[in-house]
Design a protein around this motif. Structure first.
Motif, short mmCIF file in Angstrom:
data_model
loop_
_atom_site.label_atom_id
_atom_site.label_comp_id
_atom_site.label_asym_id
_atom_site.label_seq_id
_atom_site.Cartn_x
_atom_site.Cartn_y
_atom_site.Cartn_z
N ARG A 69 0.83 -1.22 0.00
CA ARG A 69 0.00 0.00 0.00
C ARG A 69 0.86 1.26 0.00
NH1 ARG A 69 -5.34 0.75 3.87
NH2 ARG A 69 -6.59 1.82 2.28
N ILE A 70 1.93 1.23 0.77
CA ILE A 70 2.84 2.36 0.80
C ILE A 70 3.48 2.57 -0.58
CG2 ILE A 70 5.08 3.12 1.71
CD1 ILE A 70 4.21 1.84 4.40
N SER A 71 3.86 1.48 -1.22
CA SER A 71 4.47 1.58 -2.55
C SER A 71 3.48 2.14 -3.57
CB SER A 71 4.96 0.20 -3.00
OG SER A 71 5.96 -0.29 -2.13
N SER A 72 2.20 1.72 -3.47
CA SER A 72 1.20 2.24 -4.41
C SER A 72 0.99 3.74 -4.22
CB SER A 72 -0.12 1.49 -4.25
OG SER A 72 -0.76 1.83 -3.04
N LEU A 73 0.97 4.18 -2.97
CA LEU A 73 0.81 5.61 -2.69
C LEU A 73 2.00 6.41 -3.19
CD1 LEU A 73 -0.66 5.19 0.89
CD2 LEU A 73 -1.81 6.39 -0.98
N THR A 74 3.19 5.87 -2.97
CA THR A 74 4.39 6.56 -3.44
C THR A 74 4.41 6.64 -4.96
OG1 THR A 74 5.56 5.68 -1.51
CG2 THR A 74 6.90 6.59 -3.28
N ARG A 81 1.83 6.64 -6.94
CA ARG A 81 0.80 7.60 -7.38
C ARG A 81 1.29 9.04 -7.19
NH1 ARG A 81 -2.83 9.00 -10.96
NH2 ARG A 81 -4.47 10.34 -10.11
N ALA A 82 1.92 9.33 -6.06
CA ALA A 82 2.41 10.69 -5.82
C ALA A 82 3.46 11.07 -6.86
CB ALA A 82 3.01 10.78 -4.42
N ASN A 83 4.38 10.16 -7.15
CA ASN A 83 5.41 10.46 -8.15
C ASN A 83 4.83 10.61 -9.55
OD1 ASN A 83 7.87 10.53 -6.57
ND2 ASN A 83 7.61 8.34 -6.25
N GLU A 84 3.80 9.83 -9.84
CA GLU A 84 3.13 9.93 -11.13
C GLU A 84 2.52 11.32 -11.31
OE1 GLU A 84 0.34 6.89 -13.52
OE2 GLU A 84 -0.55 7.67 -11.68
N ASN A 85 1.85 11.80 -10.26
CA ASN A 85 1.25 13.14 -10.33
C ASN A 85 2.31 14.22 -10.48
OD1 ASN A 85 -1.38 12.19 -10.10
ND2 ASN A 85 -1.40 12.34 -7.87
N LEU A 86 3.38 14.08 -9.70
CA LEU A 86 4.41 15.11 -9.72
C LEU A 86 5.19 15.13 -11.03
CD1 LEU A 86 5.63 14.73 -6.04
CD2 LEU A 86 4.61 16.77 -7.06
N THR A 87 5.15 14.02 -11.76
CA THR A 87 5.78 14.01 -13.09
C THR A 87 5.13 15.06 -13.98
OG1 THR A 87 6.31 11.67 -12.90
CG2 THR A 87 6.29 12.60 -15.12
N LEU A 88 3.81 15.17 -13.90
CA LEU A 88 3.10 16.18 -14.70
C LEU A 88 3.21 17.57 -14.09
CD1 LEU A 88 -0.20 14.44 -15.89
CD2 LEU A 88 1.88 14.88 -17.18
N VAL A 89 3.26 17.64 -12.76
CA VAL A 89 3.38 18.96 -12.11
C VAL A 89 4.73 19.59 -12.45
CG1 VAL A 89 3.53 20.16 -9.89
CG2 VAL A 89 1.80 18.40 -10.25
N ALA A 90 5.80 18.80 -12.33
CA ALA A 90 7.15 19.33 -12.52
C ALA A 90 7.46 19.56 -14.00
CB ALA A 90 8.17 18.38 -11.91
N ARG A 91 6.86 18.75 -14.91
CA ARG A 91 7.09 18.88 -16.36
C ARG A 91 8.56 18.82 -16.71
NH1 ARG A 91 2.80 21.30 -18.97
NH2 ARG A 91 3.88 20.50 -20.83
N LYS A 120 13.17 12.74 -12.52
CA LYS A 120 13.30 12.12 -11.19
C LYS A 120 12.00 11.45 -10.76
CE LYS A 120 14.15 13.17 -6.31
NZ LYS A 120 12.92 12.47 -5.88
N TYR A 121 10.87 12.13 -10.96
CA TYR A 121 9.61 11.58 -10.48
C TYR A 121 9.19 10.35 -11.27
CZ TYR A 121 9.33 15.92 -7.86
OH TYR A 121 9.61 16.96 -7.00
N GLU A 122 9.50 10.33 -12.56
CA GLU A 122 9.18 9.15 -13.37
C GLU A 122 10.05 7.96 -12.94
OE1 GLU A 122 7.47 6.63 -16.18
OE2 GLU A 122 6.80 8.53 -15.29
N ALA A 123 11.31 8.23 -12.63
CA ALA A 123 12.20 7.16 -12.15
C ALA A 123 11.73 6.64 -10.80
CB ALA A 123 13.63 7.68 -12.06
N ASP A 124 11.30 7.56 -9.92
CA ASP A 124 10.80 7.13 -8.62
C ASP A 124 9.49 6.35 -8.76
OD1 ASP A 124 12.94 8.31 -7.40
OD2 ASP A 124 11.87 10.12 -6.78
N TYR A 125 8.67 6.75 -9.72
CA TYR A 125 7.43 6.00 -9.99
C TYR A 125 7.76 4.56 -10.38
CZ TYR A 125 3.76 4.02 -12.91
OH TYR A 125 2.84 3.16 -13.47
N ALA A 126 8.73 4.39 -11.26
CA ALA A 126 9.10 3.04 -11.72
C ALA A 126 9.61 2.19 -10.56
CB ALA A 126 10.16 3.14 -12.83
N ALA A 127 10.42 2.79 -9.68
CA ALA A 127 10.94 2.05 -8.53
C ALA A 127 9.82 1.65 -7.58
CB ALA A 127 11.98 2.89 -7.81
N SER A 128 8.88 2.57 -7.33
CA SER A 128 7.77 2.27 -6.43
C SER A 128 6.85 1.20 -7.03
CB SER A 128 6.96 3.54 -6.14
OG SER A 128 7.75 4.50 -5.48
N MET A 129 6.65 1.26 -8.34
CA MET A 129 5.80 0.27 -8.99
C MET A 129 6.44 -1.12 -8.94
SD MET A 129 2.86 -0.15 -10.35
CE MET A 129 2.31 1.52 -10.67
#
Length: 446
Positions: A282-287, A289-299, A311-320
């Motif tokens: 559950r923690i990994s799914s939340l992380t 999701r947060a990184n996925e959103n921030l990928t679009l926020v940070a552009r 960075k956020y896309e790489a963190d998304y891949a690690a969390s997934m």
């Protein structure tokens, strides 16, 4: 030359020396030896009852702590992490929705923050005010208002259409990921370690009690053989009753503790381990999701250390990757359909999420930001919808595994409930039987 009867003992002979001399004299006669034997047997039986009562009570208290203190605190620590991570994810989702944040997004964020604050108060009450947990709770209580302040600044700037809002949101996320979530993770680790220690204490065999019980049996056996050799009487009812009481206490001790250990083993295998893996998922799914959103926020404004990837896309891949690994482990640990079904559903929803994420990334890289945004936060066929389905499935799995853990751990505690009082009573009854048995022999000399 011995002092005359009635004279004062020579100087230097204290009460201890006099008592020892009387004991030596008493030991030279059969009635005296019987009195000493009766006292020793009674003392051993009482000691056996007391030691067993204290040791079993200690283990029963540890088993009770596993159910009513350690596991709930460990679960609360995991929930604090989840609520904080979900608040961060929801804040980013609301930001992506545009200048006017959806009301449901705002309510969800407020619920998450309020729930995390409430659990922090409960966790503080459950600790002793010192140690690792107390320090992490203090950090969380201190840093949480700073995080919410940054989020409010991001919202205010976003409502005005200012680009500064994105920077404030990234600062808030940095505060969350670098300070709050690590503190919550350390709190979870500390409480999980306390759960492990309580579990070990509850399942440890009462070796001292068993040893004293065996010594009592040997002493009673010797006393009865001595009685047979001197009187040719096969049974002494009092000593036989004392032996029976000791055997019953030892068998009760062995049976109750075996059942308790079996219950705790079951709770650990089918509950505790599954809960830890599901919390990780559950923690990994939340992380993710947060990184996925921030990928679009940070552009693309924030890169990895080697400056080659977002960075956020790489963190998304690690969390997934961590999420899929935890779900595989949870599926392997699930021991019934009620536990396996929600895990299998989460696995299927994660696959859907990954597919939609790839579509969103393709659109974003092709310059279709609005199309990517719909795939991320849209009301239908979006990664946000898939994430919510994954989270709901994991919640059902957690509820099921927690119920299994609680049931097994409570069964373990119930096996020990009556034993402390019963062992003490059997010890006293055994001592009374030994004394009566010896007195029966003494009456033959009167």
């Amino acid at each position: 030359m011995s002092p005359a009867p009635g004279t004062v003992p020579p100087q230097g002979r204290g009460a201890w020396a006099v008592g020892r001399e009387r004991l030596r004299v008493a030991a030279t006669t059969e009635p005296g030896r019987l009195q000493i034997l009766g006292a020793v047997l009674a003392a051993l039986l009482v000691a056996f009852g007391v030691v067993t009562a204290f040791q079993v009570d200690d283990r029963a208290a540890a088993a009770d702590d596993v159910v009513h203190r350690s596991q709930p605190l460990s679960g609360d620590a995991a929930a604090i992490y989840r609520y904080l991570a979900d608040a961060d994810t929801t804040a980013a989702s609301g930001f992506l929705a545009g200048t006017l944040e959806p009301e449901e997004s705002r309510k969800r964020y407020d619920r998450d923050i309020a729930a995390a604050a409430r659990l922090l108060v409960e966790a503080a009450a459950g600790t002793d005010g010192s140690g690792r947990s107390a320090a992490e709770i203090a950090t969380l209580n201190e840093q949480l208002p700073r995080y919410t302040g940054l989020v409010e600044r991001a919202r205010a700037a976003n409502r005005q259409g200012l680009p500064l809002g994105g920077a404030y949101l990234r600062y808030a996320n940095q505060q969350m990921t670098s300070t709050l979530l690590p503190a919550a993770e350390r709190l979870y680790t500390a409480e999980t370690e306390r759960l492990r220690k309580d579990d070990v204490s509850a399942r440890t065999w009462p070796y001292l009690s068993v040893a004293v019980g065996l010594i009592v049996l040997v002493a009673l056996g010797w006393a009865q053989r001595r009685n047979y050799v001197r009187t040719h009487r096969v049974f002494n009812h009092g000593l036989l009753a004392a032996t029976a009481a000791t055997v019953v206490a030892l068998l009760w001790l062995a049976t109750a503790h075996t059942l308790a250990r079996a219950g705790l083993n079951d709770a650990q295998t089918h509950g505790q381990e599954s809960l830890q893996v599901l919390n990780t998922a559950r923690i990994s799914s939340l992380t993710a999701r947060a990184n996925e959103n921030l990928t679009l926020v940070a552009r693309g404004a924030v890169l990895t250390e080697d400056r080659t990837k977002d960075k956020y896309e790489a963190d998304y891949a690690a969390s997934m990757e961590a999420l899929t690994g935890a779900l595989a482990a949870a599926d392997a640990l699930a021991d019934d359909a009620d536990g396996r079904t929600p895990v299998d559903e989460a696995v299927n929803r994660v696959r859907t999420w990954q597919t939609l994420h790839k579509e969103a990334r393709s659109k974003d890289e092709a310059g279709d930001y609005e199309g990517a945004l719909v795939r991320i936060v849209g009301p239908k066929d979006s990664t946000g919808q898939a994430f919510d389905q994954v989270d709901a499935a994991l919640e059902r799995a957690l509820v099921h595994e927690k119920a299994e853990f609680t049931r097994s751990a409570e069964d373990a505690g119930a096996a020990l409930t009556a034993l402390p009082l019963g062992a003490a009573a059997l010890g006293i009854l055994g001592a009374a039987g030994a004394v009566l048995g010896i007195n029966r022999r003494l009456s033959e000399y009167r």
